[in-house]
Design a protein around this motif. Structure first.
Motif, mmCIF file in Angstrom:
data_model
loop_
_atom_site.group_PDB
_atom_site.id
_atom_site.type_symbol
_atom_site.label_atom_id
_atom_site.label_comp_id
_atom_site.label_asym_id
_atom_site.label_seq_id
_atom_site.Cartn_x
_atom_site.Cartn_y
_atom_site.Cartn_z
ATOM 1 N N VAL A 177 49.396 10.839 40.841
ATOM 2 C CA VAL A 177 49.852 10.202 42.261
ATOM 3 C C VAL A 177 51.144 9.344 41.984
ATOM 4 O O VAL A 177 51.068 8.487 41.079
ATOM 5 N N LEU A 178 52.187 9.514 42.857
ATOM 6 C CA LEU A 178 53.479 8.730 42.793
ATOM 7 C C LEU A 178 53.459 8.111 44.127
ATOM 8 O O LEU A 178 53.579 8.674 45.137
ATOM 9 N N ARG A 179 54.349 6.952 44.221
ATOM 10 C CA ARG A 179 54.783 6.204 45.519
ATOM 11 C C ARG A 179 55.864 5.771 45.490
ATOM 12 O O ARG A 179 56.663 5.287 44.687
ATOM 13 N N THR A 180 56.721 5.782 46.618
ATOM 14 C CA THR A 180 57.861 5.299 46.928
ATOM 15 C C THR A 180 58.036 4.292 48.010
ATOM 16 O O THR A 180 57.237 4.434 48.997
ATOM 17 N N GLU A 181 58.718 3.276 48.044
ATOM 18 C CA GLU A 181 58.714 2.153 49.116
ATOM 19 C C GLU A 181 60.226 1.867 49.590
ATOM 20 O O GLU A 181 60.640 1.364 50.533
ATOM 21 N N ASP A 182 61.030 2.983 49.136
ATOM 22 C CA ASP A 182 62.474 2.642 49.512
ATOM 23 C C ASP A 182 63.115 4.122 49.664
ATOM 24 O O ASP A 182 64.109 4.676 49.416
ATOM 25 N N GLY A 183 62.292 5.081 50.457
ATOM 26 C CA GLY A 183 62.817 6.251 50.796
ATOM 27 C C GLY A 183 62.992 7.306 49.740
ATOM 28 O O GLY A 183 63.654 8.384 49.985
ATOM 29 N N GLY A 184 62.503 7.076 48.531
ATOM 30 C CA GLY A 184 62.633 7.968 47.635
ATOM 31 C C GLY A 184 63.684 7.899 46.556
ATOM 32 O O GLY A 184 63.867 8.553 45.619
ATOM 33 N N ALA A 185 64.249 6.559 46.863
ATOM 34 C CA ALA A 185 65.502 6.316 45.725
ATOM 35 C C ALA A 185 64.604 6.017 44.580
ATOM 36 O O ALA A 185 65.291 6.268 43.497
ATOM 37 N N SER A 200 51.402 5.852 40.221
ATOM 38 C CA SER A 200 50.175 4.813 40.335
ATOM 39 C C SER A 200 48.662 5.497 39.773
ATOM 40 O O SER A 200 47.795 4.542 39.625
ATOM 41 N N PHE A 201 48.914 6.701 39.485
ATOM 42 C CA PHE A 201 47.540 7.464 39.009
ATOM 43 C C PHE A 201 48.045 8.217 38.112
ATOM 44 O O PHE A 201 48.743 9.309 38.679
ATOM 45 N N ARG A 202 47.449 8.734 37.099
ATOM 46 C CA ARG A 202 47.486 9.642 35.968
ATOM 47 C C ARG A 202 46.180 10.263 35.514
ATOM 48 O O ARG A 202 45.553 9.299 34.849
ATOM 49 N N ASN A 203 45.572 11.286 35.811
ATOM 50 C CA ASN A 203 44.254 11.715 35.470
ATOM 51 C C ASN A 203 44.162 11.925 33.883
ATOM 52 O O ASN A 203 45.153 12.751 33.297
ATOM 53 N N THR A 204 43.134 11.346 33.371
ATOM 54 C CA THR A 204 43.154 11.537 31.686
ATOM 55 C C THR A 204 41.866 12.280 31.557
ATOM 56 O O THR A 204 41.515 12.364 30.589
ATOM 57 N N ASP A 205 40.923 12.594 32.385
ATOM 58 C CA ASP A 205 39.940 13.526 32.386
ATOM 59 C C ASP A 205 40.158 15.117 32.397
ATOM 60 O O ASP A 205 40.789 15.504 33.457
#
Length: 380
Positions: free
Chosen positions: A134-142, A147-152
């Motif tokens: 899971v990835l997150r942006t707060e500046d329109g994708g700049a 925020s999450f990487r599955n390790t299982d």
């Protein structure tokens, strides 16, 4: 799929009129199968163009990525996420698209995007083990933050949904015999795995389909539904407490094969929902490809006149209690009676559909296809 942007209201009559006026296009074929833990996507089929006129209007994206993730914010703003780590955003109603893909994400397969507005969005990459992220942006994708990487290595994440700007869930195919649920309380900045004590056992061979970002959907502050396939029956699981406890109900959508089941869900409130699916293989029929519920998913009834083929995405038209659109590789169907009967109004290929609170509807799919639902014929 759901956007939480505050938007201008549009009348339902205009939306239904636009949907009824959808211009038929030539079919493109089924394209690659939706990814599950048991299968991988093949190359997309050739795309096609919509004819001029009212209805779905293709917009120039400048890419051949396949967009199964779509978030409609409003009539001007939408996000799409897809293959080859591609994320695009428009702020001018689709006249132009900005490539805001995360740096170094070319090897990821994005299948869902949840957008709060033109600047804040969360994307989900699918796959086994660390491919699920899971990835997150707060500046329109700049810029993007993972925020999450599955390790299982046993987990394979398919879809996510948000109840509001802070609270959301993501789901994985069964691990140790039960679906795994991730939870966030800070808008996707951090995630934790929920306990599975309240999750029913999965059926043998059962899984979710990462086909349209709609295998996990929510309505209101606490209710969420999870769509399944691949098992002996296609089920819909419901939670009324943000994913802590669940109940499972059989649907009439055909299953019994890894390629069959419920692929997409849409709820206009906590009681009224539509399920679409079928068999994604283009050489296989998909009878009973839609079902409806009026009791929050406790019971499901097959559509009396379902879509004629497999459908992967579905969305209610805003401010309308009875109209919805369903899309798939062979066309778009419209219902005006709450999902009981459907008729095909377009034959272009789309994987997913989403409508914003201001009435704007968008669809996306293979070969860089993104379209918006035009209300009027443009002046040439």
């Amino acid at each position: 799929m759901t956007s939480m942007g505050k938007t201008r209201r549009m009348t339902a009559a205009g939306l239904v009129g636009a949907a009824l006026a959808l211009t038929p296009t030539a079919p493109a074929g089924a394209g690659e199968p939706p990814a599950t833990a048991a299968g991988r996507p093949a190359a997309p089929a050739a795309g096609e163009r919509s004819a001029p006129g009212p209805g779905w209007r293709l917009t120039p994206t400048g890419t051949d990525a396949r967009f199964r993730g779509l978030a409609a914010v409003d009539r001007r703003t939408a996000w799409v996420a897809g293959s080859k780590g591609t994320v695009l955003r428009t702020g001018d109603g689709g006249r132009s698209w900005r490539n805001v893909s995360p740096a170094g994400a070319e090897g990821l397969e994005f299948r869902d995007v949840e957008a709060f507005d033109a600047r804040r969005a969360v994307v989900l990459a699918i796959g086994e083990g660390e491919a699920s992220r899971v990835l997150r942006t707060e500046d329109g994708g700049a810029t993007w933050t993972e925020s999450f990487r599955n390790t299982d290595p046993r987990a394979f994440y398919d879809c996510m949904t948000f109840f509001d700007h802070r609270n959301g869930l993501a789901m994985s195919d069964p691990v140790d015999g039960r679906y795994r649920i991730l939870s966030t309380r800070d808008g996707g900045r951090s995630w934790r795995v929920l306990p599975n004590a309240g999750m029913p056992d999965a059926l043998p061979g059962e899984a979710g389909f990462a086909a349209s970002g709609q295998c996990l959907v929510s309505a209101g502050p606490r209710d969420v539904w999870l769509a399944t396939g691949g098992g002996a029956t296609a089920r819909v699981l419901h939670s009324a407490d943000r994913g802590l406890t669940w109940t499972a109900t059989d649907s009439p959508v055909p299953a019994g094969d890894p390629a069959r089941g419920v692929f997409g869900l849409a709820f206009r409130d906590r009681a009224h929902g539509i399920a679409v699916g079928g068999d994604y293989r283009k050489d296989q029929p998909s009878p009973r490809a839609a079902a409806v519920t009026v009791d929050a998913g406790r019971t499901w009834r097959a559509s009396a006149a379902p879509p004629p083929a497999y459908r992967s995405g579905v969305a209610w038209l805003p401010h309308d209690r009875t109209s919805a659109l369903a899309v798939g590789p062979t066309g778009t169907d419209l219902t005006t009676d709450g999902g009981r009967t459907w008729r095909t109004v377009d034959t272009g290929s789309y994987d997913t559909v989403d409508c914003a609170p201001d009435g704007a509807c968008w669809a996306s799919g293979e070969q860089g296809r993104v379209a918006h639902l035009a209300r009027h014929r443009p002046v040439l």
